[in-house]
Design a protein around this motif. Structure first.
Motif, short mmCIF file in Angstrom:
data_model
loop_
_atom_site.label_atom_id
_atom_site.label_comp_id
_atom_site.label_asym_id
_atom_site.label_seq_id
_atom_site.Cartn_x
_atom_site.Cartn_y
_atom_site.Cartn_z
N MET A 195 0.84 -1.18 0.00
CA MET A 195 0.00 0.00 0.00
C MET A 195 0.89 1.24 0.00
O MET A 195 1.83 1.33 0.78
CB MET A 195 -0.91 0.00 1.23
N GLY A 196 0.60 2.18 -0.90
CA GLY A 196 1.43 3.37 -1.00
C GLY A 196 0.60 4.61 -1.25
O GLY A 196 -0.64 4.56 -1.32
N SER A 207 13.96 0.04 4.95
CA SER A 207 13.14 0.43 6.09
C SER A 207 11.83 -0.35 6.13
O SER A 207 11.37 -0.76 7.20
CB SER A 207 12.85 1.93 6.02
N ARG A 208 11.24 -0.57 4.97
CA ARG A 208 9.99 -1.32 4.91
C ARG A 208 10.21 -2.76 5.39
O ARG A 208 9.42 -3.30 6.17
CB ARG A 208 9.44 -1.32 3.48
N ALA A 209 11.29 -3.38 4.93
CA ALA A 209 11.59 -4.75 5.35
C ALA A 209 11.82 -4.81 6.85
O ALA A 209 11.39 -5.76 7.53
CB ALA A 209 12.81 -5.27 4.60
N THR A 210 12.47 -3.79 7.40
CA THR A 210 12.70 -3.73 8.84
C THR A 210 11.37 -3.63 9.58
O THR A 210 11.13 -4.32 10.58
CB THR A 210 13.59 -2.52 9.19
N GLY A 211 10.49 -2.75 9.10
CA GLY A 211 9.19 -2.57 9.73
C GLY A 211 8.38 -3.85 9.78
O GLY A 211 7.66 -4.12 10.76
N MET A 212 8.48 -4.64 8.73
CA MET A 212 7.75 -5.91 8.70
C MET A 212 8.42 -6.95 9.58
O MET A 212 7.76 -7.63 10.38
CB MET A 212 7.66 -6.40 7.26
N TYR A 246 4.84 -2.48 12.11
CA TYR A 246 3.55 -2.09 11.53
C TYR A 246 2.40 -2.75 12.29
O TYR A 246 1.39 -2.12 12.60
CB TYR A 246 3.51 -2.46 10.05
N GLU A 247 2.56 -4.02 12.56
CA GLU A 247 1.55 -4.75 13.32
C GLU A 247 1.33 -4.12 14.69
O GLU A 247 0.19 -3.89 15.12
CB GLU A 247 1.98 -6.21 13.48
N ARG A 248 2.43 -3.84 15.38
CA ARG A 248 2.32 -3.32 16.75
C ARG A 248 1.67 -1.94 16.79
O ARG A 248 0.90 -1.64 17.71
CB ARG A 248 3.71 -3.28 17.39
N GLU A 261 -1.82 -9.46 7.87
CA GLU A 261 -0.78 -10.39 8.28
C GLU A 261 -0.07 -11.03 7.08
O GLU A 261 1.15 -11.24 7.12
CB GLU A 261 -1.37 -11.48 9.18
N SER A 262 -0.82 -11.34 6.04
CA SER A 262 -0.22 -12.06 4.90
C SER A 262 0.82 -11.23 4.17
O SER A 262 1.85 -11.75 3.73
CB SER A 262 -1.32 -12.49 3.92
N SER A 263 0.58 -9.92 4.05
CA SER A 263 1.50 -9.06 3.30
C SER A 263 2.34 -8.15 4.19
O SER A 263 3.37 -7.61 3.75
CB SER A 263 0.71 -8.17 2.34
N GLY A 264 1.92 -7.97 5.44
CA GLY A 264 2.61 -7.03 6.32
C GLY A 264 2.20 -5.60 6.09
O GLY A 264 2.68 -4.68 6.75
N ASP A 265 1.29 -5.36 5.14
CA ASP A 265 0.84 -4.02 4.80
C ASP A 265 -0.02 -3.43 5.91
O ASP A 265 -0.67 -4.17 6.66
CB ASP A 265 0.02 -4.06 3.51
N PHE A 266 -0.06 -2.10 6.00
CA PHE A 266 -0.92 -1.47 6.99
C PHE A 266 -1.30 -0.07 6.55
O PHE A 266 -0.68 0.52 5.66
CB PHE A 266 -0.22 -1.41 8.36
#
Length: 344
Positions: free
Chosen positions: A1-2, A62-67, A72-74, A100-105
């Motif tokens: 998501m962007g 940074s995105r990979a770190t966040g996931m 992002y979940e927290r 959860e499946s994509s880590g997107d938020f």
């Protein structure tokens, strides 16, 4: 998501009304998340004229770190499940979702303008620091030693054997690359302190004790919005990507260690601890000031750990280097000034 996914149709769905986007602009210097201010037009007076939308970072590292670190979940789970149980001022959450499946938020948050973001590089005034630590107590006091926090398995900061091993491993992995970039920012005593602490990091983490509560995990100036108390709240805390269940004094020492430049901080350390303890008392928590002061000294190293590890897992920029250099030098100086190594 962007950002390209934020359009009239999507915003109408999120706000539950027919809205039209008027303006979209990026705000803040978020390293792991992307923040947009979106101006809206809507016939429904309940819909605000602007909101802040938080999305995953556009930077791949940074995105990979966040996931990977569940940031992002927290953050979504904090806004949806914990924010209403504490008294610290946070933006109202109009909508939050995490996949959860994509880590997107996505988070749709109250726009706190005209409040202004603090600046980690330049530091803050003693008056701003007092306001920040008093607001911090409003996070900690309501769920001080609350056993039900154990049920929230997504909260971090618990210092389990697995967590400790992970931090020790990350420190060993990232210290060489940290030193390549930041050694020239450190003076000799600070470099000596860094190396001495590295040999004791496991024992330092194992030695934490005392009451636990909800913690922010990254309570610093860049994550605080300051207002005049009328048009905007005096202090609003944002960036809830690292909420935890752990020692409250970690947040306190972490903020003070880098929020004030060393010359100011040396003068105000004790007074800031007293302000925090007093604010806890207003919240119904009778904390022993001597214990808080000892923990405050001990936890100067929390910022050192953050500077070393976090600087290596987010995208690089001139601003990020300046920020992490300020954090590393000030937190190490904090440890030197308070003889923190003696408590590890």
């Amino acid at each position: 998501m962007g950002p390209d996914d934020i359009n009239n149709e999507r915003m109408s769905e999120l706000m539950g009304a027919d809205v039209t986007l008027v303006t979209t602009s990026r705000i803040g210097d978020g390293l792991v998340g992307l923040n947009l201010r979106v101006g809206l037009e809507c016939a429904d007076p309940a819909v605000p004229s602007s909101v802040v939308i938080k999305l995953p970072s556009l930077d791949e590292t940074s995105r990979a770190t966040g996931m990977a670190l569940r940031n992002y979940e927290r953050e979504v789970k904090f806004y949806l499940g914990v924010a209403d149980t504490v008294d610290i001022r946070v933006p109202h959450c109009h909508h939050g979702e995490w996949h959860e499946s994509s880590g997107d938020f996505i988070l749709v948050l109250e726009d706190m303008a005209p409040a202004e973001q603090g600046n980690q590089v330049t530091g803050c005034s003693p008056e701003m620091a007092v306001a920040a630590v008093e607001e911090l107590a409003k996070l900690h006091a309501p769920r001080w030693d609350d056993p039900t926090l154990n049920d929230l398995d997504w909260l971090g900061g618990r210092s389990t054997p697995e967590d400790i091993a992970a931090v020790v491993g990350l420190w060993a992995m990232f210290l060489p690359s940290f030193l390549e970039t930041y050694t020239h920012h450190l003076d000799a005593p600070q470099l000596d302190m860094l190396n001495a602490f590295g040999e004791r990091i496991e024992g330092w983490m194992n030695g934490r004790n005392g009451p636990k509560t909800v913690t922010h995990g990254d309570y610093r100036l860049d994550n605080l919005l300051f207002g005049d108390g009328t048009a905007a709240p005096r202090v609003t805390a944002v960036d809830w990507q690292t909420p935890g269940h752990g020692s409250p004094v970690v947040d306190l020492s972490y903020f003070c260690g880098a929020g004030l430049v060393p010359e100011e901080r040396r003068t105000h350390d004790r007074a800031l601890v007293r302000s925090y303890v007093s604010a806890l008392g207003i919240g119904g928590v009778d904390a022993d000031e001597a214990w808080v002061w000892e923990q405050y000294r001990r936890e100067t190293f929390a910022g050192v750990v953050m500077a070393v590890i976090a600087s290596q897992v987010v995208g690089e920029s001139e601003r990020s280097e300046a920020m992490f250099a300020a954090m590393a030098t000030r937190h190490l100086q904090h440890a030197i000034d308070l003889d923190s190594l003696a408590l590890t």
